[in-house]
Design a protein around this motif. Structure first.
Motif, mmCIF file in Angstrom:
data_model
loop_
_atom_site.group_PDB
_atom_site.id
_atom_site.type_symbol
_atom_site.label_atom_id
_atom_site.label_comp_id
_atom_site.label_asym_id
_atom_site.label_seq_id
_atom_site.Cartn_x
_atom_site.Cartn_y
_atom_site.Cartn_z
ATOM 1 N N GLY A 1 12.203 17.043 42.482
ATOM 2 C CA GLY A 1 12.152 17.011 43.931
ATOM 3 C C GLY A 1 12.778 18.191 44.633
ATOM 4 N N LYS A 2 13.059 19.240 43.879
ATOM 5 C CA LYS A 2 13.716 20.406 44.472
ATOM 6 C C LYS A 2 12.836 21.642 44.347
ATOM 7 C CE LYS A 2 18.377 18.803 43.319
ATOM 8 N NZ LYS A 2 19.647 19.136 42.625
ATOM 9 N N GLN A 3 13.181 22.659 45.127
ATOM 10 C CA GLN A 3 12.476 23.929 45.026
ATOM 11 C C GLN A 3 13.042 24.739 43.861
ATOM 12 O OE1 GLN A 3 12.877 25.765 48.953
ATOM 13 N NE2 GLN A 3 10.857 25.001 49.522
ATOM 14 N N ARG A 4 12.205 25.646 43.366
ATOM 15 C CA ARG A 4 12.660 26.531 42.299
ATOM 16 C C ARG A 4 13.735 27.458 42.853
ATOM 17 N NH1 ARG A 4 8.284 29.304 38.380
ATOM 18 N NH2 ARG A 4 7.630 27.108 38.443
ATOM 19 N N GLU A 5 14.810 27.633 42.079
ATOM 20 C CA GLU A 5 15.914 28.464 42.529
ATOM 21 C C GLU A 5 16.355 29.417 41.427
ATOM 22 O OE1 GLU A 5 19.464 26.212 43.324
ATOM 23 O OE2 GLU A 5 19.453 25.249 41.363
ATOM 24 N N LEU A 6 16.895 30.553 41.848
ATOM 25 C CA LEU A 6 17.424 31.517 40.901
ATOM 26 C C LEU A 6 18.736 30.983 40.321
ATOM 27 C CD1 LEU A 6 17.457 34.382 39.595
ATOM 28 C CD2 LEU A 6 18.771 35.124 41.580
ATOM 29 N N VAL A 7 18.843 31.015 39.013
ATOM 30 C CA VAL A 7 20.071 30.615 38.344
ATOM 31 C C VAL A 7 20.911 31.850 38.026
ATOM 32 C CG1 VAL A 7 21.056 29.516 36.299
ATOM 33 C CG2 VAL A 7 18.966 28.594 37.346
ATOM 34 N N ALA A 8 20.275 32.834 37.382
ATOM 35 C CA ALA A 8 20.994 34.052 36.994
ATOM 36 C C ALA A 8 19.995 35.176 36.783
ATOM 37 C CB ALA A 8 21.809 33.823 35.728
ATOM 38 N N GLY A 9 20.434 36.385 37.083
ATOM 39 C CA GLY A 9 19.594 37.552 36.879
ATOM 40 C C GLY A 9 20.404 38.686 36.285
ATOM 41 N N ILE A 10 19.690 39.608 35.623
ATOM 42 C CA ILE A 10 20.363 40.753 35.015
ATOM 43 C C ILE A 10 19.435 41.952 35.092
ATOM 44 C CG2 ILE A 10 19.582 40.095 32.688
ATOM 45 C CD1 ILE A 10 22.292 41.241 31.656
ATOM 46 N N THR A 11 19.982 43.091 35.502
ATOM 47 C CA THR A 11 19.190 44.304 35.646
ATOM 48 C C THR A 11 19.195 45.102 34.346
ATOM 49 O OG1 THR A 11 21.051 45.678 36.356
ATOM 50 C CG2 THR A 11 19.902 44.393 38.058
ATOM 51 N N ASN A 12 18.420 46.186 34.366
ATOM 52 C CA ASN A 12 18.395 47.086 33.211
ATOM 53 C C ASN A 12 19.777 47.617 32.879
ATOM 54 O OD1 ASN A 12 15.857 47.126 32.214
ATOM 55 N ND2 ASN A 12 15.180 48.922 33.346
ATOM 56 N N GLY A 13 20.547 47.856 33.906
ATOM 57 C CA GLY A 13 21.874 48.418 33.713
ATOM 58 C C GLY A 13 22.930 47.407 33.339
ATOM 59 N N GLY A 14 22.536 46.141 33.318
ATOM 60 C CA GLY A 14 23.476 45.108 32.929
ATOM 61 C C GLY A 14 24.178 44.412 34.082
ATOM 62 N N SER A 15 23.835 44.766 35.307
ATOM 63 C CA SER A 15 24.430 44.067 36.446
ATOM 64 C C SER A 15 23.885 42.653 36.500
ATOM 65 C CB SER A 15 24.123 44.795 37.748
ATOM 66 O OG SER A 15 24.713 46.074 37.750
ATOM 67 N N THR A 16 24.770 41.712 36.781
ATOM 68 C CA THR A 16 24.371 40.307 36.787
ATOM 69 C C THR A 16 24.649 39.657 38.138
ATOM 70 O OG1 THR A 16 26.533 39.618 35.943
ATOM 71 C CG2 THR A 16 24.804 40.047 34.324
ATOM 72 N N ASN A 17 23.900 38.622 38.419
ATOM 73 C CA ASN A 17 24.200 37.787 39.576
ATOM 74 C C ASN A 17 23.906 36.344 39.214
ATOM 75 O OD1 ASN A 17 21.314 38.759 39.832
ATOM 76 N ND2 ASN A 17 21.312 37.158 41.392
ATOM 77 N N TYR A 18 24.657 35.445 39.827
ATOM 78 C CA TYR A 18 24.568 34.028 39.500
ATOM 79 C C TYR A 18 24.516 33.183 40.767
ATOM 80 C CZ TYR A 18 26.156 35.445 34.845
ATOM 81 O OH TYR A 18 26.273 36.031 33.609
ATOM 82 N N ALA A 19 23.859 32.052 40.657
ATOM 83 C CA ALA A 19 23.950 31.058 41.723
ATOM 84 C C ALA A 19 25.388 30.556 41.774
ATOM 85 C CB ALA A 19 22.990 29.910 41.442
ATOM 86 N N ASP A 20 25.856 30.265 42.963
ATOM 87 C CA ASP A 20 27.243 29.804 43.110
ATOM 88 C C ASP A 20 27.511 28.566 42.247
ATOM 89 O OD1 ASP A 20 27.556 30.604 46.657
ATOM 90 O OD2 ASP A 20 27.855 31.821 44.862
ATOM 91 N N SER A 21 26.502 27.724 42.103
ATOM 92 C CA SER A 21 26.681 26.453 41.398
ATOM 93 C C SER A 21 26.919 26.625 39.895
ATOM 94 C CB SER A 21 25.465 25.557 41.632
ATOM 95 O OG SER A 21 24.291 26.192 41.170
ATOM 96 N N VAL A 22 26.614 27.810 39.357
ATOM 97 C CA VAL A 22 26.762 28.009 37.907
ATOM 98 C C VAL A 22 27.794 29.063 37.554
ATOM 99 C CG1 VAL A 22 24.346 27.320 37.603
ATOM 100 C CG2 VAL A 22 24.949 29.756 37.606
#
Length: 115
Positions: free
Chosen positions: A42-63
């Motif tokens: 029942g929810k929309q698709r959301e980003l959990v985590a991402g990583i760039t070529n250079g290794g930079s990462t980002n995360y959803a606050d919940s994880v």
């Protein structure tokens, strides 16, 4: 054509761990970023985590602090280590890659966390 094959989903008790993996193959020219999304019931698709070529990462606050994303550029793989899992992490998890030719998705793998 690009294929993304995911593995590692399953059923785990709250507090447990799972590791998701995704292997990209096919006509891959240049992968700029790789990531994991999820879609709960029942929810929309959301980003959990991402990583760039250079290794930079980002995360959803919940994880943040519980999940860790990593990639192997030589093998075109991306992984998601999920620790301290909670019932609210239950969802279908999708691998995603962004290339110069566009964006591609895996077929999804189910993660179920029981309380």
């Amino acid at each position: 054509q690009v294929q993304l094959v995911e593995s590692g989903g399953g059923l785990v008790q709250a507090g447990g761990s799972l590791r998701l993996s995704c292997a990209a193959s096919g006509s891959i020219s240049s992968i700029n970023a790789m990531g994991w999304y999820r879609q709960g019931p029942g929810k929309q698709r959301e980003l959990v985590a991402g990583i760039t070529n250079g290794g930079s990462t980002n995360y959803a606050d919940s994880v943040k602090g519980r999940f860790t994303i990593s990639r192997d550029n030589a093998k075109n793989t991306v992984s998601l280590q999920m620790n301290s899992l909670k019932p609210e992490d239950t969802a279908v998890y999708y691998c995603n890659i962004l290339t110069v030719r566009g964006q591609f998705w895996g077929q999804g793998t189910q993660v179920t966390v029981s309380s």
